[in-house]
Write a protein that holds these residues in place. Structure first.
Motif, PDB file in Angstrom:
ATOM      1  N   ARG A  64       0.854  -1.195   0.000  1.00 26.29           N
ATOM      2  CA  ARG A  64       0.000   0.000   0.000  1.00 26.29           C
ATOM      3  C   ARG A  64       0.887   1.241   0.000  1.00 26.29           C
ATOM      4  O   ARG A  64       1.818   1.333   0.790  1.00 26.29           O
ATOM      5  CB  ARG A  64      -0.892   0.020   1.238  1.00 26.29           C
ATOM      6  N   VAL A  65       0.541   2.161  -0.895  1.00 25.55           N
ATOM      7  CA  VAL A  65       1.284   3.413  -1.011  1.00 25.55           C
ATOM      8  C   VAL A  65       0.307   4.555  -0.791  1.00 25.55           C
ATOM      9  O   VAL A  65      -0.698   4.662  -1.480  1.00 25.55           O
ATOM     10  CB  VAL A  65       1.968   3.544  -2.385  1.00 25.55           C
ATOM     11  N   GLN A  66       0.626   5.394   0.184  1.00 26.01           N
ATOM     12  CA  GLN A  66      -0.215   6.553   0.493  1.00 26.01           C
ATOM     13  C   GLN A  66       0.425   7.799  -0.091  1.00 26.01           C
ATOM     14  O   GLN A  66       1.612   8.061   0.107  1.00 26.01           O
ATOM     15  CB  GLN A  66      -0.358   6.714   2.005  1.00 26.01           C
ATOM     16  N   VAL A  67      -0.375   8.568  -0.812  1.00 28.76           N
ATOM     17  CA  VAL A  67       0.068   9.858  -1.334  1.00 28.76           C
ATOM     18  C   VAL A  67      -0.276  10.896  -0.286  1.00 28.76           C
ATOM     19  O   VAL A  67      -1.431  11.021   0.130  1.00 28.76           O
ATOM     20  CB  VAL A  67      -0.623  10.187  -2.673  1.00 28.76           C
ATOM     21  N   THR A  68       0.725  11.621   0.167  1.00 32.78           N
ATOM     22  CA  THR A  68       0.524  12.618   1.215  1.00 32.78           C
ATOM     23  C   THR A  68       0.785  14.023   0.687  1.00 32.78           C
ATOM     24  O   THR A  68       1.539  14.201  -0.269  1.00 32.78           O
ATOM     25  CB  THR A  68       1.429  12.320   2.433  1.00 32.78           C
ATOM     26  N   ASP A  69       0.156  15.005   1.301  1.00 31.45           N
ATOM     27  CA  ASP A  69       0.370  16.407   0.938  1.00 31.45           C
ATOM     28  C   ASP A  69       1.445  17.059   1.794  1.00 31.45           C
ATOM     29  O   ASP A  69       1.721  18.239   1.650  1.00 31.45           O
ATOM     30  CB  ASP A  69      -0.938  17.200   1.087  1.00 31.45           C
ATOM     31  N   ASN A  70       2.038  16.296   2.689  1.00 37.11           N
ATOM     32  CA  ASN A  70       3.044  16.821   3.599  1.00 37.11           C
ATOM     33  C   ASN A  70       4.373  16.104   3.346  1.00 37.11           C
ATOM     34  O   ASN A  70       4.510  14.919   3.639  1.00 37.11           O
ATOM     35  CB  ASN A  70       2.589  16.602   5.053  1.00 37.11           C
ATOM     36  N   ALA A  71       5.342  16.828   2.833  1.00 35.50           N
ATOM     37  CA  ALA A  71       6.642  16.230   2.523  1.00 35.50           C
ATOM     38  C   ALA A  71       7.327  15.677   3.768  1.00 35.50           C
ATOM     39  O   ALA A  71       8.025  14.672   3.703  1.00 35.50           O
ATOM     40  CB  ALA A  71       7.542  17.252   1.839  1.00 35.50           C
ATOM     41  N   ASP A  72       7.105  16.326   4.917  1.00 33.90           N
ATOM     42  CA  ASP A  72       7.736  15.861   6.154  1.00 33.90           C
ATOM     43  C   ASP A  72       7.183  14.512   6.624  1.00 33.90           C
ATOM     44  O   ASP A  72       7.870  13.770   7.316  1.00 33.90           O
ATOM     45  CB  ASP A  72       7.565  16.898   7.267  1.00 33.90           C
ATOM     46  N   ALA A  73       5.970  14.194   6.234  1.00 40.00           N
ATOM     47  CA  ALA A  73       5.352  12.936   6.651  1.00 40.00           C
ATOM     48  C   ALA A  73       5.641  11.796   5.678  1.00 40.00           C
ATOM     49  O   ALA A  73       5.277  10.658   5.934  1.00 40.00           O
ATOM     50  CB  ALA A  73       3.838  13.120   6.770  1.00 40.00           C
ATOM     51  N   ALA A  74       6.323  12.094   4.577  1.00 41.17           N
ATOM     52  CA  ALA A  74       6.558  11.094   3.538  1.00 41.17           C
ATOM     53  C   ALA A  74       7.840  10.309   3.774  1.00 41.17           C
ATOM     54  O   ALA A  74       8.814  10.829   4.314  1.00 41.17           O
ATOM     55  CB  ALA A  74       6.622  11.776   2.178  1.00 41.17           C
ATOM     56  N   ASP A  75       7.815   9.042   3.348  1.00 41.23           N
ATOM     57  CA  ASP A  75       9.025   8.217   3.346  1.00 41.23           C
ATOM     58  C   ASP A  75       9.882   8.542   2.130  1.00 41.23           C
ATOM     59  O   ASP A  75      11.094   8.384   2.151  1.00 41.23           O
ATOM     60  CB  ASP A  75       8.661   6.728   3.284  1.00 41.23           C
ATOM     61  N   PHE A  76       9.228   8.973   1.071  1.00 44.83           N
ATOM     62  CA  PHE A  76       9.931   9.295  -0.159  1.00 44.83           C
ATOM     63  C   PHE A  76       9.328  10.555  -0.753  1.00 44.83           C
ATOM     64  O   PHE A  76       8.125  10.638  -0.937  1.00 44.83           O
ATOM     65  CB  PHE A  76       9.803   8.138  -1.160  1.00 44.83           C
ATOM     66  N   VAL A  77      10.168  11.540  -1.041  1.00 42.81           N
ATOM     67  CA  VAL A  77       9.733  12.821  -1.601  1.00 42.81           C
ATOM     68  C   VAL A  77      10.278  12.928  -3.013  1.00 42.81           C
ATOM     69  O   VAL A  77      11.479  12.776  -3.231  1.00 42.81           O
ATOM     70  CB  VAL A  77      10.232  14.002  -0.743  1.00 42.81           C
ATOM     71  N   LEU A  78       9.399  13.171  -3.966  1.00 42.96           N
ATOM     72  CA  LEU A  78       9.798  13.304  -5.355  1.00 42.96           C
ATOM     73  C   LEU A  78       9.342  14.664  -5.853  1.00 42.96           C
ATOM     74  O   LEU A  78       8.152  14.891  -6.051  1.00 42.96           O
ATOM     75  CB  LEU A  78       9.176  12.186  -6.192  1.00 42.96           C
ATOM     76  N   VAL A  79      10.277  15.558  -6.001  1.00 45.50           N
ATOM     77  CA  VAL A  79      10.007  16.905  -6.498  1.00 45.50           C
ATOM     78  C   VAL A  79      11.032  17.164  -7.583  1.00 45.50           C
ATOM     79  O   VAL A  79      12.229  16.979  -7.371  1.00 45.50           O
ATOM     80  CB  VAL A  79      10.138  17.967  -5.383  1.00 45.50           C
ATOM     81  N   ASP A  80      10.575  17.573  -8.759  1.00 50.59           N
ATOM     82  CA  ASP A  80      11.534  17.857  -9.820  1.00 50.59           C
ATOM     83  C   ASP A  80      11.317  19.254 -10.362  1.00 50.59           C
ATOM     84  O   ASP A  80      10.288  19.880 -10.156  1.00 50.59           O
ATOM     85  CB  ASP A  80      11.478  16.809 -10.920  1.00 50.59           C
ATOM     86  N   ASP A  81      12.329  19.716 -11.049  1.00 51.01           N
ATOM     87  CA  ASP A  81      12.288  21.000 -11.723  1.00 51.01           C
ATOM     88  C   ASP A  81      12.231  20.701 -13.209  1.00 51.01           C
ATOM     89  O   ASP A  81      13.212  20.228 -13.784  1.00 51.01           O
ATOM     90  CB  ASP A  81      13.545  21.804 -11.379  1.00 51.01           C
ATOM     91  N   PRO A  82      11.083  20.951 -13.842  1.00 49.58           N
ATOM     92  CA  PRO A  82      10.942  20.577 -15.242  1.00 49.58           C
ATOM     93  C   PRO A  82      11.885  21.326 -16.169  1.00 49.58           C
ATOM     94  O   PRO A  82      12.118  20.889 -17.277  1.00 49.58           O
ATOM     95  CB  PRO A  82       9.486  20.896 -15.564  1.00 49.58           C
ATOM     96  N   GLY A  83      12.464  22.417 -15.723  1.00 47.99           N
ATOM     97  CA  GLY A  83      13.382  23.185 -16.556  1.00 47.99           C
ATOM     98  C   GLY A  83      14.785  22.623 -16.580  1.00 47.99           C
ATOM     99  O   GLY A  83      15.586  22.982 -17.428  1.00 47.99           O
ATOM    100  N   SER A  84      15.118  21.731 -15.678  1.00 48.87           N
ATOM    101  CA  SER A  84      16.473  21.196 -15.642  1.00 48.87           C
ATOM    102  C   SER A  84      16.476  19.724 -16.021  1.00 48.87           C
ATOM    103  O   SER A  84      15.616  18.966 -15.618  1.00 48.87           O
ATOM    104  CB  SER A  84      17.066  21.367 -14.243  1.00 48.87           C
ATOM    105  N   GLU A  85      17.433  19.345 -16.812  1.00 47.00           N
ATOM    106  CA  GLU A  85      17.595  17.945 -17.193  1.00 47.00           C
ATOM    107  C   GLU A  85      18.596  17.320 -16.240  1.00 47.00           C
ATOM    108  O   GLU A  85      19.594  17.919 -15.881  1.00 47.00           O
ATOM    109  CB  GLU A  85      18.120  17.831 -18.633  1.00 47.00           C
ATOM    110  N   THR A  86      18.327  16.105 -15.834  1.00 44.05           N
ATOM    111  CA  THR A  86      19.225  15.408 -14.935  1.00 44.05           C
ATOM    112  C   THR A  86      19.678  14.109 -15.581  1.00 44.05           C
ATOM    113  O   THR A  86      18.943  13.508 -16.337  1.00 44.05           O
ATOM    114  CB  THR A  86      18.547  15.125 -13.576  1.00 44.05           C
ATOM    115  N   ASP A  87      20.904  13.706 -15.277  1.00 44.76           N
ATOM    116  CA  ASP A  87      21.400  12.452 -15.828  1.00 44.76           C
ATOM    117  C   ASP A  87      21.791  11.496 -14.721  1.00 44.76           C
ATOM    118  O   ASP A  87      22.643  10.644 -14.895  1.00 44.76           O
ATOM    119  CB  ASP A  87      22.581  12.713 -16.770  1.00 44.76           C
ATOM    120  N   SER A  88      21.143  11.597 -13.562  1.00 46.98           N
ATOM    121  CA  SER A  88      21.489  10.741 -12.434  1.00 46.98           C
ATOM    122  C   SER A  88      21.241   9.278 -12.746  1.00 46.98           C
ATOM    123  O   SER A  88      21.918   8.405 -12.229  1.00 46.98           O
ATOM    124  CB  SER A  88      20.706  11.153 -11.184  1.00 46.98           C
ATOM    125  N   CYS A  89      20.293   8.994 -13.620  1.00 44.37           N
ATOM    126  CA  CYS A  89      20.014   7.601 -13.953  1.00 44.37           C
ATOM    127  C   CYS A  89      21.045   7.040 -14.910  1.00 44.37           C
ATOM    128  O   CYS A  89      21.173   5.832 -15.053  1.00 44.37           O
ATOM    129  CB  CYS A  89      18.618   7.473 -14.555  1.00 44.37           C
TER     130      CYS A  89
END
Length: 154
Positions: A64-89
């Protein structure tokens, strides 16, 4: 005549191989990196080593995965900046491909995604690149539905 038949049967196979290779290499799929391992969603079901599915019935879920509106309550936070390209993968030597199946696959995780608890994982997603479903699929696929995360990057 036999040579022509062989050539006629090989050409479609070569075209399919080139098309599949081009799709794998040129299409950008949601991807996150955990240490030296990158985890990427793929639309090519047969290339994925891990398959996850979603359900609307919490009784059928294996995780079960809960989507939360509070980043502090999350186990995993995913926030990206659509203007920047990343090559971490691209940095990791190991790549794990995950696919989202329409129906549960034997041994694959079945995800119940909701805004209510209880949950095995809590995620916070604010992204123009990733949907909540894609983020949940990547996280569950990366960990197999077990364990906790230390660090990941986009």
């Amino acid at each position: 005549m036999l040579r022509f038949k062989i050539l006629a049967s090989v050409v479609p196979l070569l075209a399919a191989a080139v098309f599949a290779r081009a799709e794998i290499g040129s299409v950008s799929h949601p991807c996150i990196a955990f240490g030296d391992t990158s985890v990427e969603l793929t639309s090519l079901f047969w290339t994925a080593g891990t398959h996850v599915a979603f359900t609307e019935d919490p009784a059928q879920a294996t995780v079960r995965v809960q989507v939360t509106d509070n980043a502090d309550a999350a186990d995993f936070v995913l926030v990206d900046d659509p203007g920047s390209e990343t090559d971490s993968c691209q940095a990791g030597p190991s790549r794990r491909l995950i696919s989202i199946a329409a129906q549960p696959v034997d041994g694959g995780q079945v995800i119940y995604l909701s805004t209510d608890g209880p949950a095995d994982y809590r995620i916070y997603v604010r992204s123009k690149t990733f949907s909540q479903r894609e983020a949940a699929a990547l996280i569950v696929g990366a960990r197999g539905g077990h364990g906790h995360f230390q660090a990941a990057s986009l």
